[in-house]
Design a protein around this motif. Structure first.
Motif, mmCIF file in Angstrom:
data_model
loop_
_atom_site.group_PDB
_atom_site.id
_atom_site.type_symbol
_atom_site.label_atom_id
_atom_site.label_comp_id
_atom_site.label_asym_id
_atom_site.label_seq_id
_atom_site.Cartn_x
_atom_site.Cartn_y
_atom_site.Cartn_z
ATOM 1 N N LYS A 124 0.837 -1.193 0.000
ATOM 2 C CA LYS A 124 0.000 0.000 0.000
ATOM 3 C C LYS A 124 0.876 1.249 0.000
ATOM 4 C CE LYS A 124 -3.777 -2.233 2.558
ATOM 5 N NZ LYS A 124 -4.574 -2.225 3.809
ATOM 6 N N THR A 125 0.292 2.343 -0.437
ATOM 7 C CA THR A 125 1.043 3.599 -0.506
ATOM 8 C C THR A 125 0.874 4.454 0.744
ATOM 9 O OG1 THR A 125 -0.805 4.676 -1.646
ATOM 10 C CG2 THR A 125 0.917 3.668 -3.018
ATOM 11 N N SER A 126 -0.100 4.138 1.571
ATOM 12 C CA SER A 126 -0.348 4.935 2.771
ATOM 13 C C SER A 126 -0.759 4.041 3.929
ATOM 14 C CB SER A 126 -1.446 5.974 2.517
ATOM 15 O OG SER A 126 -1.815 6.631 3.715
ATOM 16 N N HIS A 127 -0.261 4.354 5.118
ATOM 17 C CA HIS A 127 -0.642 3.582 6.304
ATOM 18 C C HIS A 127 -2.082 3.869 6.714
ATOM 19 C CE1 HIS A 127 0.361 7.483 8.101
ATOM 20 N NE2 HIS A 127 -0.351 7.112 9.156
ATOM 21 N N LYS A 128 -2.696 4.878 6.083
ATOM 22 C CA LYS A 128 -4.084 5.212 6.395
ATOM 23 C C LYS A 128 -5.075 4.442 5.520
ATOM 24 C CE LYS A 128 -2.841 9.878 7.915
ATOM 25 N NZ LYS A 128 -3.005 11.328 7.708
ATOM 26 N N ASP A 129 -4.562 3.617 4.623
ATOM 27 C CA ASP A 129 -5.419 2.809 3.761
ATOM 28 C C ASP A 129 -5.826 1.549 4.522
ATOM 29 O OD1 ASP A 129 -6.720 1.387 1.829
ATOM 30 O OD2 ASP A 129 -5.029 1.264 0.432
ATOM 31 N N VAL A 130 -6.994 1.602 5.156
ATOM 32 C CA VAL A 130 -7.465 0.477 5.974
ATOM 33 C C VAL A 130 -8.853 0.023 5.525
ATOM 34 C CG1 VAL A 130 -6.071 1.153 7.973
ATOM 35 C CG2 VAL A 130 -8.382 2.073 7.722
ATOM 36 N N LYS A 131 -9.128 0.205 4.231
ATOM 37 C CA LYS A 131 -10.458 -0.148 3.716
ATOM 38 C C LYS A 131 -10.771 -1.626 3.881
ATOM 39 C CE LYS A 131 -10.344 3.474 0.152
ATOM 40 N NZ LYS A 131 -8.916 3.848 0.321
ATOM 41 N N ASP A 132 -9.728 -2.476 3.917
ATOM 42 C CA ASP A 132 -9.944 -3.913 4.023
ATOM 43 C C ASP A 132 -10.036 -4.388 5.469
ATOM 44 O OD1 ASP A 132 -7.350 -3.284 4.560
ATOM 45 O OD2 ASP A 132 -6.449 -4.922 3.400
ATOM 46 N N SER A 133 -9.996 -3.469 6.426
ATOM 47 C CA SER A 133 -10.075 -3.850 7.836
ATOM 48 C C SER A 133 -11.491 -4.289 8.197
ATOM 49 C CB SER A 133 -9.660 -2.672 8.720
ATOM 50 O OG SER A 133 -9.865 -2.958 10.094
ATOM 51 N N THR A 134 -11.591 -5.201 9.146
ATOM 52 C CA THR A 134 -12.899 -5.673 9.611
ATOM 53 C C THR A 134 -13.416 -4.839 10.781
ATOM 54 O OG1 THR A 134 -11.819 -7.281 11.083
ATOM 55 C CG2 THR A 134 -12.431 -8.040 8.867
ATOM 56 N N TRP A 136 -14.888 -1.554 12.289
ATOM 57 C CA TRP A 136 -15.567 -0.324 11.868
ATOM 58 C C TRP A 136 -14.933 0.911 12.517
ATOM 59 C CZ3 TRP A 136 -17.661 2.920 15.500
ATOM 60 C CH2 TRP A 136 -17.877 2.379 16.776
ATOM 61 N N LEU A 137 -14.443 0.747 13.758
ATOM 62 C CA LEU A 137 -13.830 1.880 14.444
ATOM 63 C C LEU A 137 -12.505 2.256 13.777
ATOM 64 C CD1 LEU A 137 -13.863 3.892 16.784
ATOM 65 C CD2 LEU A 137 -12.733 2.162 18.204
ATOM 66 N N PHE A 138 -11.740 1.260 13.382
ATOM 67 C CA PHE A 138 -10.463 1.491 12.707
ATOM 68 C C PHE A 138 -10.683 2.201 11.378
ATOM 69 C CE2 PHE A 138 -6.372 -0.578 11.002
ATOM 70 C CZ PHE A 138 -5.590 0.404 11.585
ATOM 71 N N LYS A 139 -11.685 1.758 10.631
ATOM 72 C CA LYS A 139 -11.988 2.387 9.341
ATOM 73 C C LYS A 139 -12.546 3.794 9.530
ATOM 74 C CE LYS A 139 -14.427 -1.138 7.756
ATOM 75 N NZ LYS A 139 -15.214 -2.007 6.808
ATOM 76 N N LEU A 140 -13.343 3.991 10.576
ATOM 77 C CA LEU A 140 -13.887 5.326 10.857
ATOM 78 C C LEU A 140 -12.762 6.285 11.230
ATOM 79 C CD1 LEU A 140 -16.289 7.255 11.354
ATOM 80 C CD2 LEU A 140 -16.375 6.371 13.707
ATOM 81 N N TYR A 141 -11.811 5.802 12.008
ATOM 82 C CA TYR A 141 -10.707 6.647 12.472
ATOM 83 C C TYR A 141 -9.891 7.173 11.301
ATOM 84 C CZ TYR A 141 -6.441 8.009 14.935
ATOM 85 O OH TYR A 141 -5.354 8.712 15.402
ATOM 86 N N TYR A 142 -9.477 6.293 10.413
ATOM 87 C CA TYR A 142 -8.638 6.720 9.291
ATOM 88 C C TYR A 142 -9.457 7.224 8.101
ATOM 89 C CZ TYR A 142 -4.178 5.205 11.223
ATOM 90 O OH TYR A 142 -3.038 5.104 11.989
ATOM 91 N N GLY A 143 -10.751 6.956 8.111
ATOM 92 C CA GLY A 143 -11.579 7.382 6.984
ATOM 93 C C GLY A 143 -12.243 8.727 7.171
ATOM 94 N N ASN A 144 -12.279 9.213 8.398
ATOM 95 C CA ASN A 144 -12.931 10.483 8.696
ATOM 96 C C ASN A 144 -11.918 11.433 9.330
ATOM 97 O OD1 ASN A 144 -14.479 12.561 10.176
ATOM 98 N ND2 ASN A 144 -16.264 11.364 9.544
ATOM 99 N N ARG A 145 -11.509 12.456 8.591
ATOM 100 C CA ARG A 145 -10.473 13.371 9.071
ATOM 101 C C ARG A 145 -10.885 14.098 10.361
ATOM 102 N NH1 ARG A 145 -6.204 14.816 5.861
ATOM 103 N NH2 ARG A 145 -6.140 13.924 3.768
ATOM 104 N N LEU A 146 -12.163 14.484 10.447
ATOM 105 C CA LEU A 146 -12.620 15.205 11.633
ATOM 106 C C LEU A 146 -12.557 14.320 12.874
ATOM 107 C CD1 LEU A 146 -15.691 17.226 10.278
ATOM 108 C CD2 LEU A 146 -13.445 18.112 10.942
#
Length: 227
Positions: A124-134, A136-146
């Motif tokens: 992957k090109t970024s450590h913030k790419d966690v779309k494949d994680s199971t 939801w909190l992990f994906k919300l954390y890196y997927g929502n900047r606010l």
């Protein structure tokens, strides 16, 4: 045969990218801040928090001026981790039990180091790419900047407040927290909001460490299965 493609930029040009210069400024601000952390807590807090806010500035500059670089990403993360680690070490000298802050330091560094290494293994090109994680909190954390910003700011604000309200170098952490939270004041509200965001970030750090460790283990298993 001569290379007819675009000439490679000189190494110095990457070092002098605007976001990287902002990164150097952050390091300088932190050096001054930690030099006065015990003699002038207010100045320390202002310099440290300003350096922390510049973390968003360098990212904006990188996108604005098309100066995204691997060196810049590493510089950014190392500056973040070292700054927080230094503050946690200072708090471990002010509060008891000191192991609480040293444990937070270990969790912060371990989870981010594993995440960076697992990112490399996954291609992957970024450590913030966690779309494949199971998670939801992990994906919300890196997927929502606010949301991520709230959690990160909460951590730093909590640590700064703890340093500011410490009256001596042998404070009992729980006693200080209980006394501060039971007082009806803007500080107690800010402290409560910070603790909530801080708690979420620690949960995310645990999830991040476990998820990254799984990636490393799966990589080993797949490598052994290859003929």
């Amino acid at each position: 045969m001569a290379n007819k493609g675009k000439p490679r930029p000189a190494k110095l040009s990457v070092y002098l990218y605007i976001p990287n210069i902002v990164g150097y400024m952050r390091i300088l601000l932190n050096c001054v801040a930690f030099a006065v952390c015990f003699s002038n807590k207010t100045l320390f807090s202002l310099l440290y928090f300003f350096s922390f806010c510049c973390d968003a500035v360098d990212g904006w500059c990188a996108r604005k001026f098309n100066q995204v670089s691997t060196f810049g990403a590493v510089l950014d993360m190392v500056t973040d981790r070292v700054s927080t680690a230094c503050l946690l070490v200072i708090l471990s000298q002010v509060y008891r039990p000191s192991l609480a802050f040293l444990s937070l330091l270990a969790l912060d560094i371990a989870s981010h180091w594993l995440q960076m290494y697992s990112t490399f293994l996954s291609g992957k090109t970024s450590h913030k790419d966690v779309k494949d994680s199971t998670s939801w909190l992990f994906k919300l954390y890196y997927g929502n900047r606010l949301f991520m910003g709230y959690c990160c700011v909460s951590c730093e604000v909590l640590y700064i407040i703890l340093l500011l309200i410490a009256k001596k170098q042998t404070e009992n952490l729980m006693n200080v927290l209980v006394d501060s939270l039971t007082q009806i004041s803007p500080l107690s509200v800010l402290l409560a909001l910070s603790i909530f965001g801080w708690g979420i970030k620690q949960v995310v750090n645990v999830i991040q460490m476990k998820t990254a460790a799984d990636v490393c283990v799966l990589y080993d298993i797949e490598k052994k299965q290859k003929p």
